[in-house]
Design a protein around this motif. Sequence first.
Motif, PDB file in Angstrom:
ATOM      1  N   GLN A   1     -12.031 -22.855   2.484  1.00  0.00           N
ATOM      2  CA  GLN A   1     -11.188 -22.188   3.464  1.00  0.00           C
ATOM      3  C   GLN A   1      -9.942 -21.656   2.757  1.00  0.00           C
ATOM      4  O   GLN A   1      -9.529 -22.170   1.723  1.00  0.00           O
ATOM      5  CB  GLN A   1     -10.775 -23.165   4.569  1.00  0.00           C
TER       6      GLN A   1
ATOM      7  N   TYR B   1      -5.843 -20.429   3.567  1.00  0.00           N
ATOM      8  CA  TYR B   1      -4.717 -20.501   4.485  1.00  0.00           C
ATOM      9  C   TYR B   1      -3.545 -19.711   3.912  1.00  0.00           C
ATOM     10  O   TYR B   1      -3.397 -19.599   2.692  1.00  0.00           O
ATOM     11  CB  TYR B   1      -4.271 -21.954   4.696  1.00  0.00           C
TER      12      TYR B   1
ATOM     13  N   GLN C   1       0.752 -19.443   4.218  1.00  0.00           N
ATOM     14  CA  GLN C   1       1.976 -20.057   4.714  1.00  0.00           C
ATOM     15  C   GLN C   1       3.136 -19.107   4.437  1.00  0.00           C
ATOM     16  O   GLN C   1       3.482 -18.862   3.276  1.00  0.00           O
ATOM     17  CB  GLN C   1       2.218 -21.414   4.055  1.00  0.00           C
TER      18      GLN C   1
ATOM     19  N   HIS D   1       4.379 -22.729   8.727  1.00  0.00           N
ATOM     20  CA  HIS D   1       3.320 -23.694   8.469  1.00  0.00           C
ATOM     21  C   HIS D   1       2.053 -22.950   8.050  1.00  0.00           C
ATOM     22  O   HIS D   1       1.906 -21.752   8.323  1.00  0.00           O
ATOM     23  CB  HIS D   1       3.062 -24.552   9.706  1.00  0.00           C
ATOM     24  N   PRO D   2       1.137 -23.635   7.380  1.00  0.00           N
ATOM     25  CA  PRO D   2      -0.117 -22.970   6.970  1.00  0.00           C
ATOM     26  C   PRO D   2      -0.901 -22.490   8.184  1.00  0.00           C
ATOM     27  O   PRO D   2      -0.999 -23.191   9.192  1.00  0.00           O
ATOM     28  CB  PRO D   2      -0.866 -24.065   6.215  1.00  0.00           C
TER      29      PRO D   2
ATOM     30  N   PHE E   1      -4.691 -20.819   9.191  1.00  0.00           N
ATOM     31  CA  PHE E   1      -6.062 -20.599   8.744  1.00  0.00           C
ATOM     32  C   PHE E   1      -6.369 -19.105   8.707  1.00  0.00           C
ATOM     33  O   PHE E   1      -6.072 -18.365   9.648  1.00  0.00           O
ATOM     34  CB  PHE E   1      -7.023 -21.315   9.698  1.00  0.00           C
TER      35      PHE E   1
ATOM     36  N   GLN F   1     -13.107 -18.963   6.513  1.00  0.00           N
ATOM     37  CA  GLN F   1     -13.963 -19.978   5.917  1.00  0.00           C
ATOM     38  C   GLN F   1     -15.176 -19.291   5.295  1.00  0.00           C
ATOM     39  O   GLN F   1     -15.779 -18.405   5.911  1.00  0.00           O
ATOM     40  CB  GLN F   1     -14.416 -20.984   6.982  1.00  0.00           C
TER      41      GLN F   1
ATOM     42  N   PHE G   1      -3.133 -20.720   0.108  1.00  0.00           N
ATOM     43  CA  PHE G   1      -3.784 -21.962  -0.304  1.00  0.00           C
ATOM     44  C   PHE G   1      -5.286 -21.854  -0.086  1.00  0.00           C
ATOM     45  O   PHE G   1      -5.732 -21.376   0.964  1.00  0.00           O
ATOM     46  CB  PHE G   1      -3.298 -23.153   0.536  1.00  0.00           C
TER      47      PHE G   1
ATOM     48  N   LEU H   1     -10.349 -32.168   3.811  1.00  0.00           N
ATOM     49  CA  LEU H   1     -10.262 -31.073   2.855  1.00  0.00           C
ATOM     50  C   LEU H   1      -9.293 -31.418   1.737  1.00  0.00           C
ATOM     51  O   LEU H   1      -8.362 -32.200   1.927  1.00  0.00           O
ATOM     52  CB  LEU H   1      -9.773 -29.804   3.552  1.00  0.00           C
TER      53      LEU H   1
ATOM     54  N   PHE I   1      -6.606 -29.492  -0.566  1.00  0.00           N
ATOM     55  CA  PHE I   1      -5.875 -28.243  -0.685  1.00  0.00           C
ATOM     56  C   PHE I   1      -5.491 -27.980  -2.141  1.00  0.00           C
ATOM     57  O   PHE I   1      -5.110 -28.898  -2.875  1.00  0.00           O
ATOM     58  CB  PHE I   1      -4.606 -28.270   0.168  1.00  0.00           C
ATOM     59  N   GLY I   2      -5.597 -26.700  -2.539  1.00  0.00           N
ATOM     60  CA  GLY I   2      -5.082 -26.296  -3.825  1.00  0.00           C
ATOM     61  C   GLY I   2      -3.566 -26.267  -3.812  1.00  0.00           C
ATOM     62  O   GLY I   2      -2.944 -26.437  -2.759  1.00  0.00           O
ATOM     63  N   SER I   3      -2.988 -26.053  -4.971  1.00  0.00           N
ATOM     64  CA  SER I   3      -1.527 -26.070  -5.098  1.00  0.00           C
ATOM     65  C   SER I   3      -0.868 -24.796  -4.581  1.00  0.00           C
ATOM     66  O   SER I   3       0.343 -24.748  -4.423  1.00  0.00           O
ATOM     67  CB  SER I   3      -1.128 -26.311  -6.553  1.00  0.00           C
TER      68      SER I   3
END
Lengths: 110, 114
Positions: A33, A35, A37, A42-43, A45, A48, A88, A98, A100-102
């Motif tokens: 997925q 996202y 921000q 906030h993140p 979506f 997917q 992200f 999930l 999350f990547g950095s």
Amino acid sequence: GQQVMQIPQYQHVQEGEDFTTYCNSSTTLSNIQWYKQRPGGHPVFLIQLVKSGEVKKQKRLTFQFGEAKKNSSLHITATQTTDVGTYFCALDTGRRALTFGSGTRLQVQP
Amino acid sequence: GAGVSQSPSNKVTEKGKDVELRCDPISGHTALYWYRQRLGQGLEFLIYFQGNSAPDKSGLPSDRFSAERTGESVSTLTIQRTQQEDSAVYLCASSNRGGNQPQHFGDGTRLSIL
């Protein structure tokens, strides 16, 4: 354990230039997925991806899922100032939550 | 409500105090997540609730952190004996059925430890 690398960490582009962020996993994924921000927000979506080699488009955004289901990319064509934010990826490896990547922080210069 | 609601939006407290953060998920969402986000950093997973299953607490950084959830509704994240390194935005998210479903985030609680 699950390793996820998202590159670049930061990118500064001129408005109208293209932008790409990459997400790489050490293991095969069930799905991925993306996202976004916005600064101070906030993140949210975006999309997917589930199938090997899948490509999805949302206006100027193109999302790809690798054939081996280990990597993904998000490409923005002709960036606008509204694209500013951190993008992200979030990996579904079959664990309960999930990973999350950095994130990749995008700055767009008008 | 229409989205995930978190309270308070901001919390300033002294080192050593306990704090309690609240999250109201989207109605009907069985899965609830807590994350910590330090300034300019990514999302750090803390805990995950899914229905009546035992929560996944694998992300809690120390025994000062705990969380509860009542059924499939409100959740509270408690931090005891706060430290300055606890300063961050605490984000809550919920999803329909959990696992690989898209997550809907609240606006977060910005916690500052003096």
